[in-house]
Design an enzyme around this catalytic site. Structure first.
Site, mmCIF file in Angstrom:
data_model
loop_
_atom_site.group_PDB
_atom_site.id
_atom_site.type_symbol
_atom_site.label_atom_id
_atom_site.label_comp_id
_atom_site.label_asym_id
_atom_site.label_seq_id
_atom_site.Cartn_x
_atom_site.Cartn_y
_atom_site.Cartn_z
ATOM 1 N N GLU A 1 17.939 -17.112 -10.896
ATOM 2 C CA GLU A 1 18.919 -17.078 -11.986
ATOM 3 C C GLU A 1 20.288 -16.505 -11.584
ATOM 4 O O GLU A 1 20.778 -15.557 -12.201
ATOM 5 C CB GLU A 1 18.330 -16.324 -13.180
ATOM 6 C CG GLU A 1 17.044 -16.959 -13.690
ATOM 7 C CD GLU A 1 16.356 -16.172 -14.797
ATOM 8 O OE1 GLU A 1 16.881 -15.103 -15.194
ATOM 9 O OE2 GLU A 1 15.283 -16.614 -15.248
ATOM 10 N N GLU B 1 8.941 -23.736 -14.405
ATOM 11 C CA GLU B 1 8.518 -22.851 -15.495
ATOM 12 C C GLU B 1 8.519 -23.586 -16.841
ATOM 13 O O GLU B 1 8.961 -23.053 -17.860
ATOM 14 C CB GLU B 1 9.430 -21.620 -15.584
ATOM 15 C CG GLU B 1 9.510 -20.791 -14.317
ATOM 16 C CD GLU B 1 10.394 -19.560 -14.438
ATOM 17 O OE1 GLU B 1 10.634 -19.101 -15.587
ATOM 18 O OE2 GLU B 1 10.854 -19.050 -13.401
#
Length: 354
Positions: free
Chosen positions: A154, A261
């Protein structure tokens, strides 16, 4: 007088009854996801799920790759400080994966959201040395046990206007900490596929574009980046075609792609949501189906793995704590292991013939 406690308790009791009913209803016969795909299908795992026979059976049928949901993250490993890393949780997961013949994907070495407290007291030289040592210790410990790592997690801002400002970037530079992390991970585990991983890449086109530009810079700088991780926490209200466009753009870089995910909440941030449950499920299955078909359209060499972020709805991070009203269906199976519409959309996409 209205009993407010009874009113508040009623939805919780109803949700508990629904979960109990789900657990008592046998699941219909369905194909194992891993049996219908030429690439690994994965899920995340917490070590305590190894003690849940129903979860173990469901995972054994459907998945061939595991990602530790929390216990390989810095927050867990450094809970007792830099000098006392703990590995009981990830070691147990690694042993379980090996016993079951499942691939293990490491998640994650460096994340903007963790590590600041452990590193805060260090001067620049000690900070850099500790950064290097952490990656060497963790990636080295699981060398030969993991097939891949989310090396940096991220790095892009939510708005997609650039890289995050964080303790890593302030010490080592915005691109610098990322390049350094990949170099140290490669030294610690020369055989692992090294991924850059982020979320909202399909949901927010600007963020997706900024992420891919970063990947290009890393490749030009000689960083040993080996793959693109797209978390795919899908916003089911995004326009049709947006997911397909991002996957096609990502594929143009030639790297393996990991859907890392996947979940797709039925909830909305709108104050008033007038959609029926049927409308929300149709949006969900439409977007999940589009993601699967876009992944299936990739060259075989670029289909690294397809991972859902949990198997049963009640396992999901979206269904934890006070936010859980018992109604969301973000994953392929319900609490009793019965297939949700999302499961059927995945199967349809995986088995569709061109």
């Amino acid at each position: 007088m209205i009993d407010r406690r009874a009113l508040l308790a009623a939805p919780l009791a109803l949700a508990a009854c629904e979960r109990f009913a789900e657990a008592q209803t046998p699941a219909r016969a369905v194909p194992g996801l891993k049996s219908i795909t030429p690439f690994p299908v994965g899920t995340c795992i917490k070590s305590n799920q190894i003690d849940d026979p129903a979860w173990v059976d469901l995972a054994g049928k459907h998945v061939s790759q595991l990602t530790p949901e929390w216990e390989m993250k810095m927050e867990y490993i450094l809970a007792d400080g830099l000098d006392r890393p703990r590995f009981d949780g990830p070691d147990r997961i690694a042993a379980f994966a090996a016993e079951r013949g499942m691939r293990l994907h490491g998640h994650t070495l460096i994340w903007y959201a963790q590590g600041e407290e452990a590193f805060a007291h260090l001067d620049r030289a000690r900070f850099t040395a500790a950064f290097d040592a952490y990656i060497a210790t963790v990636a080295g410990r699981y060398r030969g046990k993991v097939v891949s790592w989310d090396v940096v997690n991220e790095p892009i801002t939510d708005a997609g206007d650039g890289l995050r400002d964080c303790h890593w970037s302030r010490a080592l530079g915005q691109d610098g900490y990322i390049i350094r992390a990949f170099e140290r991970a490669r030294a610690a585990d020369p055989d692992a596929v090294l991924f850059l991983n982020d979320y909202n890449l399909e949901n927010t086109p600007r963020k997706g574009a900024t992420f891919l530009k970063l990947v290009e810079r890393l490749m030009k700088a000689g960083a040993p980046i080996g793959g693109i991780g797209s978390q795919a926490h899908l916003d089911i209200e995004i326009p049709a075609g947006q997911i397909r466009t991002f996957i096609r753009n990502a594929a143009s870089l030639g790297l393996p792609i990991h859907i890392s995910e996947l979940d797709a909440s039925l909830r909305s941030d709108r104050r008033v949501d007038l959609r029926s449950r049927e409308q929300r499920l149709a949006q969900q299955t439409g977007r999940v189906g589009e993601l699967v078909e876009a992944f299936m359209a990739l060259p075989a060499s670029q289909r690294f793995a397809f991972t859902v972020w949990g198997l049963r709805d009640t396992d999901s991070w979206l269904r934890q704590g006070e936010r859980d009203d018992g109604q969301d269906q973000p994953l392929p199976f319900d609490a009793g292991g019965r297939p949700n519409p999302m499961f059927d959309a995945m199967v349809a996409g995986f088995t569709k013939r061109a």
